[in-house]
Scaffold this active site. Structure first.
Site, PDB file in Angstrom:
ATOM      1  N   SER A 295       0.837  -1.201   0.000  1.00  0.00           N
ATOM      2  CA  SER A 295       0.000   0.000   0.000  1.00  0.00           C
ATOM      3  C   SER A 295       0.869   1.248   0.000  1.00  0.00           C
ATOM      4  CB  SER A 295      -0.934   0.002   1.198  1.00  0.00           C
ATOM      5  OG  SER A 295      -0.236   0.499   2.324  1.00  0.00           O
ATOM      6  N   LYS A 296       0.215   2.358  -0.272  1.00  0.00           N
ATOM      7  CA  LYS A 296       0.915   3.630  -0.395  1.00  0.00           C
ATOM      8  C   LYS A 296       1.724   3.980   0.851  1.00  0.00           C
ATOM      9  CE  LYS A 296      -0.989   6.772  -3.761  1.00  0.00           C
ATOM     10  NZ  LYS A 296      -1.918   7.817  -4.073  1.00  0.00           N
ATOM     11  N   ARG A 297       1.261   3.476   1.993  1.00  0.00           N
ATOM     12  CA  ARG A 297       1.962   3.789   3.238  1.00  0.00           C
ATOM     13  C   ARG A 297       3.380   3.224   3.255  1.00  0.00           C
ATOM     14  NH1 ARG A 297      -1.314   1.108   6.953  1.00  0.00           N
ATOM     15  NH2 ARG A 297      -2.739   0.850   5.219  1.00  0.00           N
ATOM     16  N   HIS A 298       3.634   2.235   2.417  1.00  0.00           N
ATOM     17  CA  HIS A 298       4.963   1.612   2.414  1.00  0.00           C
ATOM     18  C   HIS A 298       5.777   2.031   1.210  1.00  0.00           C
ATOM     19  CE1 HIS A 298       2.381  -1.108   4.815  1.00  0.00           C
ATOM     20  NE2 HIS A 298       3.405  -0.997   5.625  1.00  0.00           N
ATOM     21  N   GLY A 299       5.653   3.282   0.816  1.00  0.00           N
ATOM     22  CA  GLY A 299       6.493   3.762  -0.288  1.00  0.00           C
ATOM     23  C   GLY A 299       5.769   3.679  -1.614  1.00  0.00           C
TER      24      GLY A 299
END
Ligand code: GLU
Length: 493
Positions: free
Chosen positions: A260-264
């Protein structure tokens, strides 16, 4: 030409997730392998998620990746156009079609009007949550009389239309990756098919469109697997043959969670902007979830088309390993000509402030030499600024104690003087001179091997390792070299 027809059916949410790109890739590769057609359909019935320019971004991302569709939505001179016999290919343009088909289910008694308010539905949900059993809609409106429905419609009451799931029916479908899957209809909710705004839900539109567009294989992420029984049942309710289903394993991060976007970076444009090559990204993505028969790691698109099969798609999630992607990309960069890498590097060099836009054409050959000096050390083109930074600052900073130590060797003053003399002997350093320079200095000073090259490199770059030394010499040129040596003499000797 076979009758294989597959579709990639993204919702235009504004960006293309790496996992979606992989779905599109498998769609494309499978269609090409079978001599079939690959269609791009836009599923934009969820108006709350609508994003401007999302379709344009989507089509451009696919085009960039080289995953080109045969039918559906295209861009021509920046405008959205649709091509193919089964259009429209944008669901919001197909509302009449969904109305026509929902009537069929209503008439057959296989769908029903539901007048339940949002408050009532929330209440049911809350109650079920408290009891710990999420059974879904309680069927309150399933058996309303025709007269009552008529009256309430006449009053203008807001309604949805739901699928009337039969009770206790085994629903079975074959998944090309997972085999036979059977679910009891009691576990399936009475799905809303038409929302109160008149738009179809994904579940209804997908079935109607897959049927009308003659889709033979539905290839999509495994998050849809629990919805498939509803879809399969709808095909049956209409009296249509269901397509074959292929549910792909989720693309995971290194912690085995959904990427997901939270991980880069997760969107195709992130990778494009960072200077990943599309062939490399596609090559690597193909292997996230699919393994070839051999240990081969590098595939052209044609080779993927040749070798891909659903038999070798894994049932469990595939990890998207960013380091592996970098490694694959670095390989592709090494094998790509310097002109193409230069074109990709230019915006990064300009942004880093190392080159001005208006100087590009005048300095072009030098820029190519600069890129050539570093190309084989790049994991992605966007890191070029960081990697060539040392070429733009003549105030040498030894990167560590070992480098400083190297500059303090007893042979170094003589070496630096010889370098000055050698450089001053020419008006300008050309590539040939750069190549021969250290050899000539070695001969004159009798300094050899490590004693010669390491301090020379340290003096001109502040580093003991890095790009080919002759390339550094050429890219720096006479003036910078002289300034660097002077700075080193003044500060470190
Ligand atoms: N619109 C759905 C999505 O964005 C498509 C799922 C499907 O392929 O059926 O994931």
């Amino acid at each position: 030409m076979s009758d294989v027809r597959v579709r990639f059916a993204p919702s235009p949410t504004g960006y293309v997730h790496i996992g979606s790109l992989r779905t599109a890739l498998y769609d494309y590769v499978f269609a090409k392998q079978k001599g079939g057609k690959y269609i791009l359909r836009i599923e934009d019935t969820d108006r709350t998620r609508y994003v401007d320019d999302a379709i344009e971004n989507l089509v451009n991302a696919l085009l960039w990746a080289g995953i080109e569709h045969d039918e559906g939505v295209f861009l021509e001179d920046g405008k959205i156009v649709e091509k193919g016999e089964y259009g429209p290919y944008i669901q919001s343009e197909r509302l009449d079609i969904y109305q026509e088909y929902i009537k069929i289910l209503l008439d057959k008694g296989l769908a029903y009007y539901c007048f339940c308010s949002k408050e009532r539905l929330d209440e049911i949900r809350e109650k079920q949550r408290a009891e710990g059993i999420m059974k879904g809609y309680d069927g309150h409106c399933r058996e309303l009389s025709k007269d009552e429905i008529k009256a309430r419609l006449k009053k203008g009451e807001s309604y949805t239309i739901r699928l009337k799931m039969p009770s206790d029916k085994e629903i079975t479908f074959d998944d090309l990756v997972r085999g036979k899957i059977t679910i009891n209809s009691n576990e399936v909710d009475d799905q809303v098919l038409i929302k109160s705004d008149g738009f179809p839900t994904y579940h209804f539109a997908v079935v109607v469109d897959d049927y009308l567009m003659k889709i033979t294989h539905v290839i999509r992420g495994e998050e849809w697997i629990t919805s498939t029984p509803k879809h399969v049942y709808m095909f049956e309710a209409f009296g249509w043959e269901a397509p074959k289903y292929v549910h792909l394993p989720t693309v995971l991060n290194s912690e085995k969670k959904k990427l997901s976007k939270r991980h880069g970076d997760v969107s195709v444009s992130d990778f494009k902007d960072k200077g990943y090559l599309p062939e490399a990204l596609v090559n690597y993505l193909a292997l996230v979830g699919w393994s070839p028969e051999s240990n081969k790691e590098f595939f052209t698109m044609d080779e993927l088309i040749e070798e891909f099969s659903f038999d070798r798609v894994s049932k469990t999630g595939g990890v998207f390993d960013r380091d592996k992607l970098k490694w694959v990309n670095a390989n592709y960069i090494r094998n790509t000509d310097v002109e193409r890498i230069t074109e990709l590097a230019l915006p990064h060099l300009i942004e880093a402030g190392f080159i001005k836009k208006e100087e590009v054409s005048e300095k072009y050959d030098w820029i190519v030499a600069l890129v050539a000096s570093i190309k084989d050390r790049l994991s992605y083109v966007g890191e070029i600024g960081e990697k060539v930074k040392f070429l733009f600052d003549n105030e040498i900073k030894p990167e560590n104690d070992e480098t400083l130590e190297m500059l303090r060797g007893e042979q170094v003053p003589a070496l630096l003087d010889a370098m000055i003399e050698e450089v001053e002997s020419v008006d300008e350093i050309d590539a040939d001179f750069a190549k021969g320079m250290m050899k000539s200095i070695g001969k004159k000073t009798k300094i050899k091997g490590k004693q010669l090259f390491m301090p020379a490199r340290a003096a001109l770059s502040g580093q003991l390792h890095g790009p080919d030394f002759d390339k550094i010499i050429f890219v720096l040129g006479k003036q910078n070299i002289l300034e660097r040596i002077k700075y080193v003499k003044d500060n470190y000797l």
